[in-house]
Enzyme design. Structure first.
Site, PDB file in Angstrom:
ATOM      1  N   LYS A 116      24.096   4.205 -18.604  1.00  0.00           N
ATOM      2  CA  LYS A 116      24.863   3.902 -19.824  1.00  0.00           C
ATOM      3  C   LYS A 116      25.187   5.169 -20.606  1.00  0.00           C
ATOM      4  O   LYS A 116      26.216   5.233 -21.280  1.00  0.00           O
ATOM      5  CB  LYS A 116      24.094   2.908 -20.691  1.00  0.00           C
ATOM      6  CG  LYS A 116      23.671   1.623 -19.963  1.00  0.00           C
ATOM      7  CD  LYS A 116      24.816   0.908 -19.260  1.00  0.00           C
ATOM      8  CE  LYS A 116      24.319   0.047 -18.107  1.00  0.00           C
ATOM      9  NZ  LYS A 116      25.384  -0.485 -17.256  1.00  0.00           N
ATOM     10  N   LYS A 157      18.542   1.698 -27.007  1.00  0.00           N
ATOM     11  CA  LYS A 157      18.880   1.142 -25.697  1.00  0.00           C
ATOM     12  C   LYS A 157      18.373   2.039 -24.566  1.00  0.00           C
ATOM     13  O   LYS A 157      18.326   3.261 -24.713  1.00  0.00           O
ATOM     14  CB  LYS A 157      20.396   0.977 -25.559  1.00  0.00           C
ATOM     15  CG  LYS A 157      21.005  -0.003 -26.554  1.00  0.00           C
ATOM     16  CD  LYS A 157      22.471  -0.247 -26.262  1.00  0.00           C
ATOM     17  CE  LYS A 157      23.037  -1.326 -27.194  1.00  0.00           C
ATOM     18  NZ  LYS A 157      24.441  -1.650 -26.861  1.00  0.00           N
ATOM     19  N   GLY A 164      21.224  -6.357 -21.853  1.00  0.00           N
ATOM     20  CA  GLY A 164      20.221  -6.718 -22.856  1.00  0.00           C
ATOM     21  C   GLY A 164      18.805  -6.276 -22.535  1.00  0.00           C
ATOM     22  O   GLY A 164      17.919  -6.409 -23.372  1.00  0.00           O
ATOM     23  N   LYS A 200      24.771   2.658 -33.421  1.00  0.00           N
ATOM     24  CA  LYS A 200      24.848   1.870 -34.646  1.00  0.00           C
ATOM     25  C   LYS A 200      24.881   0.391 -34.255  1.00  0.00           C
ATOM     26  O   LYS A 200      25.468   0.013 -33.255  1.00  0.00           O
ATOM     27  CB  LYS A 200      26.099   2.239 -35.443  1.00  0.00           C
ATOM     28  CG  LYS A 200      26.233   1.419 -36.707  1.00  0.00           C
ATOM     29  CD  LYS A 200      26.996   2.143 -37.810  1.00  0.00           C
ATOM     30  CE  LYS A 200      26.925   1.352 -39.122  1.00  0.00           C
ATOM     31  NZ  LYS A 200      25.537   1.278 -39.657  1.00  0.00           N
ATOM     32  N   HIS A 234      21.398 -13.329 -23.374  1.00  0.00           N
ATOM     33  CA  HIS A 234      22.255 -12.474 -22.556  1.00  0.00           C
ATOM     34  C   HIS A 234      22.743 -13.145 -21.284  1.00  0.00           C
ATOM     35  O   HIS A 234      23.188 -12.485 -20.346  1.00  0.00           O
ATOM     36  CB  HIS A 234      21.562 -11.137 -22.249  1.00  0.00           C
ATOM     37  CG  HIS A 234      21.068 -10.466 -23.497  1.00  0.00           C
ATOM     38  ND1 HIS A 234      21.915 -10.082 -24.503  1.00  0.00           N
ATOM     39  CD2 HIS A 234      19.819 -10.148 -23.920  1.00  0.00           C
ATOM     40  CE1 HIS A 234      21.219  -9.541 -25.486  1.00  0.00           C
ATOM     41  NE2 HIS A 234      19.945  -9.589 -25.167  1.00  0.00           N
ATOM     42  N   GLU A 274      33.462  -4.186 -20.624  1.00  0.00           N
ATOM     43  CA  GLU A 274      32.960  -5.041 -21.706  1.00  0.00           C
ATOM     44  C   GLU A 274      33.137  -4.335 -23.044  1.00  0.00           C
ATOM     45  O   GLU A 274      32.837  -3.146 -23.165  1.00  0.00           O
ATOM     46  CB  GLU A 274      31.462  -5.309 -21.527  1.00  0.00           C
ATOM     47  CG  GLU A 274      31.101  -6.110 -20.312  1.00  0.00           C
ATOM     48  CD  GLU A 274      29.611  -6.455 -20.285  1.00  0.00           C
ATOM     49  OE1 GLU A 274      29.218  -7.213 -19.399  1.00  0.00           O
ATOM     50  OE2 GLU A 274      28.843  -5.954 -21.144  1.00  0.00           O
ATOM     51  N   ARG A 291      31.617  -5.036 -10.431  1.00  0.00           N
ATOM     52  CA  ARG A 291      31.576  -6.117  -9.435  1.00  0.00           C
ATOM     53  C   ARG A 291      32.591  -7.201  -9.804  1.00  0.00           C
ATOM     54  O   ARG A 291      33.145  -7.190 -10.908  1.00  0.00           O
ATOM     55  CB  ARG A 291      30.184  -6.765  -9.451  1.00  0.00           C
ATOM     56  CG  ARG A 291      29.865  -7.325 -10.835  1.00  0.00           C
ATOM     57  CD  ARG A 291      28.593  -8.135 -10.908  1.00  0.00           C
ATOM     58  NE  ARG A 291      28.497  -8.819 -12.176  1.00  0.00           N
ATOM     59  CZ  ARG A 291      27.975  -8.313 -13.298  1.00  0.00           C
ATOM     60  NH1 ARG A 291      27.488  -7.090 -13.297  1.00  0.00           N
ATOM     61  NH2 ARG A 291      27.957  -9.015 -14.407  1.00  0.00           N
ATOM     62  N   VAL A 294      31.007 -13.564 -12.372  1.00  0.00           N
ATOM     63  CA  VAL A 294      30.875 -15.022 -12.308  1.00  0.00           C
ATOM     64  C   VAL A 294      32.130 -15.692 -12.893  1.00  0.00           C
ATOM     65  O   VAL A 294      32.664 -16.639 -12.320  1.00  0.00           O
ATOM     66  CB  VAL A 294      29.626 -15.481 -13.093  1.00  0.00           C
ATOM     67  CG1 VAL A 294      29.514 -17.002 -13.102  1.00  0.00           C
ATOM     68  CG2 VAL A 294      28.361 -14.853 -12.532  1.00  0.00           C
ATOM     69  N   ARG A 337      29.198 -22.932 -17.080  1.00  0.00           N
ATOM     70  CA  ARG A 337      28.251 -22.648 -15.990  1.00  0.00           C
ATOM     71  C   ARG A 337      27.205 -23.762 -15.951  1.00  0.00           C
ATOM     72  O   ARG A 337      26.379 -23.870 -16.864  1.00  0.00           O
ATOM     73  CB  ARG A 337      27.553 -21.317 -16.219  1.00  0.00           C
ATOM     74  CG  ARG A 337      28.489 -20.138 -16.229  1.00  0.00           C
ATOM     75  CD  ARG A 337      27.666 -18.864 -16.204  1.00  0.00           C
ATOM     76  NE  ARG A 337      28.505 -17.692 -16.370  1.00  0.00           N
ATOM     77  CZ  ARG A 337      28.051 -16.447 -16.266  1.00  0.00           C
ATOM     78  NH1 ARG A 337      26.762 -16.244 -16.018  1.00  0.00           N
ATOM     79  NH2 ARG A 337      28.856 -15.427 -16.428  1.00  0.00           N
TER      80      ARG A 337
HETATM   81  C1  MV4 Z   1      24.852  -4.157 -29.059  1.00  0.00           C
HETATM   82  C2  MV4 Z   1      24.924  -5.141 -30.063  1.00  0.00           C
HETATM   83  C3  MV4 Z   1      25.201  -4.710 -31.347  1.00  0.00           C
HETATM   84  N1  MV4 Z   1      25.360  -3.402 -31.606  1.00  0.00           N
HETATM   85  N2  MV4 Z   1      25.039  -2.870 -29.373  1.00  0.00           N
HETATM   86  C4  MV4 Z   1      23.468  -7.076 -25.556  1.00  0.00           C
HETATM   87  C5  MV4 Z   1      23.675  -6.933 -24.093  1.00  0.00           C
HETATM   88  C6  MV4 Z   1      23.886  -5.499 -23.872  1.00  0.00           C
HETATM   89  N3  MV4 Z   1      24.824  -5.295 -22.809  1.00  0.00           N
HETATM   90  C7  MV4 Z   1      24.396  -4.983 -25.164  1.00  0.00           C
HETATM   91  N4  MV4 Z   1      24.121  -5.972 -26.146  1.00  0.00           N
HETATM   92  C8  MV4 Z   1      24.394  -5.758 -27.444  1.00  0.00           C
HETATM   93  N5  MV4 Z   1      24.611  -4.473 -27.792  1.00  0.00           N
HETATM   94  C9  MV4 Z   1      25.280  -2.519 -30.615  1.00  0.00           C
HETATM   95  N6  MV4 Z   1      25.451  -1.224 -30.896  1.00  0.00           N
HETATM   96  C10 MV4 Z   1      24.738  -6.465 -29.721  1.00  0.00           C
HETATM   97  C11 MV4 Z   1      24.458  -6.775 -28.407  1.00  0.00           C
HETATM   98  C12 MV4 Z   1      24.276  -8.164 -28.134  1.00  0.00           C
HETATM   99  C13 MV4 Z   1      25.152  -8.851 -27.324  1.00  0.00           C
HETATM  100  C14 MV4 Z   1      26.219  -8.221 -26.716  1.00  0.00           C
HETATM  101  C15 MV4 Z   1      27.069  -8.907 -25.902  1.00  0.00           C
HETATM  102  C16 MV4 Z   1      26.876 -10.252 -25.704  1.00  0.00           C
HETATM  103  C17 MV4 Z   1      25.822 -10.903 -26.274  1.00  0.00           C
HETATM  104  C18 MV4 Z   1      24.951 -10.218 -27.094  1.00  0.00           C
HETATM  105  C19 MV4 Z   1      23.898 -10.886 -27.678  1.00  0.00           C
HETATM  106  C20 MV4 Z   1      23.040 -10.190 -28.476  1.00  0.00           C
HETATM  107  C21 MV4 Z   1      23.209  -8.830 -28.688  1.00  0.00           C
END
Ligand code: MV4
Length: 507
Positions: A116, A157, A164, A200, A234, A274, A291, A294, A337
């Site tokens: 990432k 992260k 997630g 942030k 997630h 995304e 990839r 789904v 789903r």
């Molecule tokens: C975030 C966020 C808010 N702020 N990053 C969750 C999955 C991972 N791929 C990244 N995620 C998130 N990153 C920042 N800076 C909130 C989430 C997040 C989320 C993102 C996409 C879809 C569902 C989610 C559910 C909770 C938190």
């Protein structure tokens, strides 16, 4: 075109790829584990080979065994589906070394997006909008400086994470140390990589993603967006295309960014960028999925394209058969789903034998399923049974169509999340498209009072049919044939009336 393709996957996605192969005149090779001998994908393929015992490590993740099967049966290419080996750059490289085409992006692009922090650095250089934060791994002290710079709350992260995993919300400086250390040890344990970075925090964002396709001649197009905000832990639950908050102008901007991101990564084949989208409709790069996803069918329904056909053609070296200007979008698509899990028991997996299966059909309904009546869903893998997808001219009609399709759907013998979808599709916020990544948790936290409505027509029909079969014999002697009694009335649902007369349903 390839003459023979091996599908290194199971369930509905293996069936999906086998169907595309059949349509293109390509022989398909299924692989399976001990518990999947009778699985649907095995019976749909032209050939099928045992990989090993149920645990994925010994079967669907067993690289040497999969390559051995591919060489033995003469497959020229491998489609990895999603999950399992689909985002594993080592596997993609091992395929190349064995002289087998991996149907997906080059290993280098997979590796770049797998980290990432590396992805953030590359995307920043490409001018892709990004959540403020760091683009490299940080020490605890550096994380504190970065958090102070972008302002709390922040997300900590794992660079090797995604989806997630290894993620922590930090609302003030006093929590930073313990959150950093927890996230780091979790990342080390899960990914053997303790690299941590800081972003942030975007509160209650939407999750919107752009589908792209790139050929091996430098052409990349975007196929519009998917709205994937309805999630739990997630795991996406419902996806739709288009997103109600994306207009053509925003779509073009997001699309141009996604194409730029893919080009700068040397990306080919199908991929997804995304984005997090905030309340002011600003969008920020989150990660790239390397990839087929789904939820690809909602994009297929609104664009009229077959993404698996295109993946196969791209992997074979063909040029994209269209330009960006040729791609249009028609109507609205929604996907549910369907999982073997119990919404009343904290979504606990509910595998077992499918004793009865009544599936929806009719106008605008598609079901991509990996199961059949009489099959026992194994407990060894993800419990997704199928995807129910509808297409209609607009969002309200698509919602009505999905409700209708759900009412036709009955799965007996195991618990499913079907009742949850009826609840979501009736929710005023969903109907008004007021959805963000917190929507489903809020819905699940609120008490639910069933409106009674058209809930479970298929269930009534299934129960009634069973009772009918069991009681028709004795009724014959008493008051004439039960069948003729049903036939005589044609004012409303005969099944409903039968159910009522048998005391199954009192309304
Ligand atoms: C975030 C966020 C808010 N702020 N990053 C969750 C999955 C991972 N791929 C990244 N995620 C998130 N990153 C920042 N800076 C909130 C989430 C997040 C989320 C993102 C996409 C879809 C569902 C989610 C559910 C909770 C938190």
């Amino acid at each position: 075109m390839f003459k023979k393709v091996l599908i290194a996957n199971r369930g509905e996605i293996a069936v999906r790829v086998i169907r595309a192969c059949r349509e293109m005149g390509i022989a398909s090779v299924a692989v399976f584990s001990d518990v999947d001998r009778a699985a649907l994908h095995v019976s749909k393929a032209d050939e099928a080979y045992l990989l090993g015992p149920a645990p994925a490590r010994e079967s669907y993740l067993n690289v040497p065994k999969i390559l051995e099967v591919a060489k033995r049966c003469g497959a020229e290419a491998i489609h990895p589906g999603y999950g399992f080996l689909s985002e594993n750059a080592h596997f993609a490289r091992a395929c190349a070394e064995a002289g087998i085409k991996f149907i997906g992006p080059p290993p280098l692009a997979m590796e770049l997006m797998g980290s990432k922090t590396r992805a953030r650095t590359a995307m920043q250089v490409a001018g892709v909008p990004m959540v403020p934060g760091s683009a490299r791994g940080l020490s605890l002290a550096e994380a504190g400086e970065m958090a102070a710079k972008v302002g709390y709350p922040v997300m900590i992260k794992a660079a090797a994470g995604g989806g997630g995993k290894g993620m922590r919300l930090v609302t003030n400086p006093s929590e930073l140390k313990s959150s950093f250390e927890t996230a780091q040890s979790e990342a080390l344990r899960s990914f053997n990589d303790g690299e941590i970075y800081v972003e942030k925090f975007i509160e209650n964002p939407r999750h919107i993603e752009i589908q792209i396709l790139g050929d091996e001649h430098g052409n990349v197009v975007y196929l519009g967006e998917r709205e994937c905000s309805v999630q739990r832990r997630h795991q996406k639950v419902i996806e739709e295309a288009p997103s109600a908050i994306v207009d053509e102008e925003m779509r073009q901007r997001m699309g141009a960014v996604a194409v730029q991101a893919a080009k700068s990564a040397g990306y080919t084949n199908a991929g997804t960028i995304e984005f997090l989208v905030d309340a002011a409709r600003n969008f920020y790069f989150l990660e790239m999925n390397t990839r087929l996803q789904v939820e690809h069918p909602v994009t297929e329904l609104v664009t009229g394209l077959d993404l698996v056909h295109l993946q196969l053609r791209i992997a074979c070296g063909e040029k994209l058969p269209f330009r960006q200007a040729d791609i249009g979008m028609r109507g609205h698509a929604i996907e549910c789903r369907i999982y073997a899990e119990d919404p009343e028991n904290n979504f606990f997996p509910s595998p077992g034998k499918i004793s009865k299966l009544m599936r929806p059909s009719g106008p605008g309904v598609r079901e991509d399923s990996g199961v059949y009546e009489g099959w026992t869903v194994p407990l060894d893998y993800d419990p997704m049974l199928s995807k129910l997808i509808v297409h209609a001219p607009d969002r309200p009609t698509a919602i009505a169509r999905m409700r209708r399709a759900l009412d036709e759907y009955f799965v007996g013998g195991i618990k499913t999340n079907l009742p949850l979808f009826r609840r979501i599709l009736e929710h005023p916020d969903f109907v008004a498209a007021r959805i963000d990544t917190g929507f489903l948790d809020r819905l699940l936290a609120s008490p639910f009072v069933s409106t009674g409505g058209a809930n479970g027509l298929a269930e009534i029909a299934a129960v009634s049919a069973a009772l009918f079969a069991a009681t028709a014999q004795q009724k014959n002697g008493q008051q004439g044939s039960a069948a003729s009694a049903v036939e005589q009335r044609n004012d409303s649902s005969a099944w409903k009336r039968t159910a009522r007369s048998e005391g199954v349903r009192s309304e």
